[in-house]
Design a protein around this motif. Structure first.
Motif, mmCIF file in Angstrom:
data_model
loop_
_atom_site.group_PDB
_atom_site.id
_atom_site.type_symbol
_atom_site.label_atom_id
_atom_site.label_comp_id
_atom_site.label_asym_id
_atom_site.label_seq_id
_atom_site.Cartn_x
_atom_site.Cartn_y
_atom_site.Cartn_z
ATOM 1 N N GLU A 2 -28.500 20.005 -24.932
ATOM 2 C CA GLU A 2 -27.336 20.267 -24.119
ATOM 3 C C GLU A 2 -27.695 20.255 -22.631
ATOM 4 O O GLU A 2 -28.840 20.449 -22.234
ATOM 5 N N SER A 159 -14.718 25.585 -27.830
ATOM 6 C CA SER A 159 -14.467 24.175 -27.519
ATOM 7 C C SER A 159 -15.395 23.632 -26.446
ATOM 8 O O SER A 159 -15.945 22.536 -26.586
ATOM 9 N N GLU A 162 -19.186 24.545 -27.564
ATOM 10 C CA GLU A 162 -19.535 24.121 -28.924
ATOM 11 C C GLU A 162 -20.313 25.234 -29.634
ATOM 12 O O GLU A 162 -21.301 24.999 -30.320
ATOM 13 N N GLU A 163 -19.827 26.465 -29.421
ATOM 14 C CA GLU A 163 -20.452 27.664 -29.980
ATOM 15 C C GLU A 163 -19.738 28.053 -31.270
ATOM 16 O O GLU A 163 -18.548 28.358 -31.282
ATOM 17 N N ARG A 164 -20.469 28.028 -32.381
ATOM 18 C CA ARG A 164 -19.868 28.313 -33.686
ATOM 19 C C ARG A 164 -19.481 29.784 -33.851
ATOM 20 O O ARG A 164 -18.599 30.111 -34.635
ATOM 21 N N ARG A 210 -24.742 28.563 -24.468
ATOM 22 C CA ARG A 210 -23.493 27.843 -24.727
ATOM 23 C C ARG A 210 -22.297 28.558 -24.094
ATOM 24 O O ARG A 210 -21.352 27.914 -23.632
ATOM 25 N N SER A 250 -23.321 16.710 -24.656
ATOM 26 C CA SER A 250 -22.538 15.873 -25.551
ATOM 27 C C SER A 250 -21.084 15.725 -25.149
ATOM 28 O O SER A 250 -20.484 14.664 -25.347
ATOM 29 N N LEU A 251 -20.470 16.757 -24.588
ATOM 30 C CA LEU A 251 -19.067 16.656 -24.205
ATOM 31 C C LEU A 251 -18.876 15.628 -23.091
ATOM 32 O O LEU A 251 -17.967 14.792 -23.146
#
Length: 341
Positions: A2, A159, A162-164, A210, A250-251
């Motif tokens: 990231e 979003s 990208e943190e689950r 994140r 990635s975003l």
């Protein structure tokens, strides 16, 4: 890796990432006009100027523009410095009399200088006020953290980071702010780390990475700005002009990749379906993604998550963009950081 990995690398300053590759794909020619949409410490601008180009350098951070005074003094006739958002680069070039452009370079995200200044609040490596504003105005990360409802914090962190485990983090933030306002990077980092059960053994990335990424992107509207900057570049570049973009997570990469892919594809038919008429390609792909080589990685760890994408402008007319198709996350029910000011 990231972009946030770049955030916690430390203070590798004034070293532009993938400089040789950027210059190769820009194909700078003496007398050409180039836009550096993310001036930062001026590394790309200096290389273009030394190659004989004229540069319009843009940065939304007033401290970056102020620091560029020495470079301006060195190249007074060929460097124009403007404090503004790079989403406005076509209008800025027109206003400066530097349109159309022969090349545009964008190094997307937060700069080393911003990360290394504790007072800017971008990094939890150095404790400081929870700010994260690139331009220094508008709502800060502290405003969002202390005022956004739990469900909205969950969407932002999930979003854009990208943190689950965004829901768990959001609930921890809301619980903590009921006791005291969350005003510093250290406070927020500890809250997130505790919520996630501490740092996993052998895991190099801090648990708050994140979350910090998500808040920074949200506060500065970075993904929307990137999408609009790509459209502005398409409008500004002359036929044969080059667009070179360096991204770190990635975003960002998804948006740039989709933009260049969609803009370079021709509509085709098949033996089962007739040719579909569509708009002509506005770009020709120059690369599908370049990463730093081992030599650069050894001297500049920031480069390890960087990826370069580039395209060459065709003669086709520019067209409107669709943020959704480019992969800009839609945060339903959240109008923007201004809602929490």
């Amino acid at each position: 890796m990231e972009k946030s990995a770049k955030i916690e690398e430390g203070s590798v300053r004034h070293r532009p990432v993938l400089l040789a590759e950027v210059m190769q794909h820009l194909s700078v020619r003496p007398g050409g006009v180039y836009v550096d949409g993310t001036f930062g410490a001026g590394g790309y601008s200096r290389a273009i100027l030394e190659a004989g180009g004229t540069v319009l350098a843009i940065d939304r951070d007033p401290s970056a523009i102020a620091a560029g005074a020495a470079l301006k003094a060195e190249f007074p006739d060929r460097l124009t410095l403007v404090e503004a958002r790079f989403s406005e680069l076509d209008a800025l070039a027109e206003e400066a009399g530097l349109a159309p452009a022969d090349g545009i370079v964008l190094d997307v995200g937060v700069s080393s200088m911003q990360l290394d200044e504790a007072g800017r609040g971008f990094s939890f490596r150095l404790d400081g006020p929870l700010d994260m504003r690139m331009s220094g105005d508008g709502p800060s990360a502290a405003d969002v953290v202390n005022r956004a409802p739990s469900k909205e914090l969950t969407r932002i962190i999930g979003s854009l980071g990208e943190e689950r485990k965004a829901g768990r983090i959001a609930r921890a933030i809301v619980s903590a702010r009921e006791e005291a306002a969350i005003d510093t990077t250290g406070q927020l980092a500890r809250i997130v780390e505790t919520a996630l059960g501490g740092r996993a053994p052998g895991h190099a990335i801090h648990p708050a990475t994140r979350t910090f990424q998500a808040l920074r992107i949200f506060v500065n509207r970075e993904l929307e700005e990137l999408a609009e900057a790509l459209a502005a570049a398409e409008r500004l570049l002359r036929e044969g002009g080059r667009l070179v973009v360096v991204v770190f997570h990635s975003l960002e990469d998804r948006i740039v990749k989709r933009f260049l892919r969609e803009r370079s594809e021709e509509q085709r038919g098949s033996r089962h379906q007739p040719m579909v008429e569509g708009p002509a390609p506005t770009f020709r792909l120059l690369t599908r993604g370049i990463k730093a080589g081992e030599a650069e990685l050894e001297s500049n760890p920031r480069a390890r998550s960087a990826r370069l994408r580039a395209g060459e402008r065709t003669a086709a007319s520019p067209r409107a963009i669709d943020r959704r198709l480019l992969g800009v996350p839609a945060l339903a029910g959240i109008s923007g950081p201004e809602a929490y000011q």
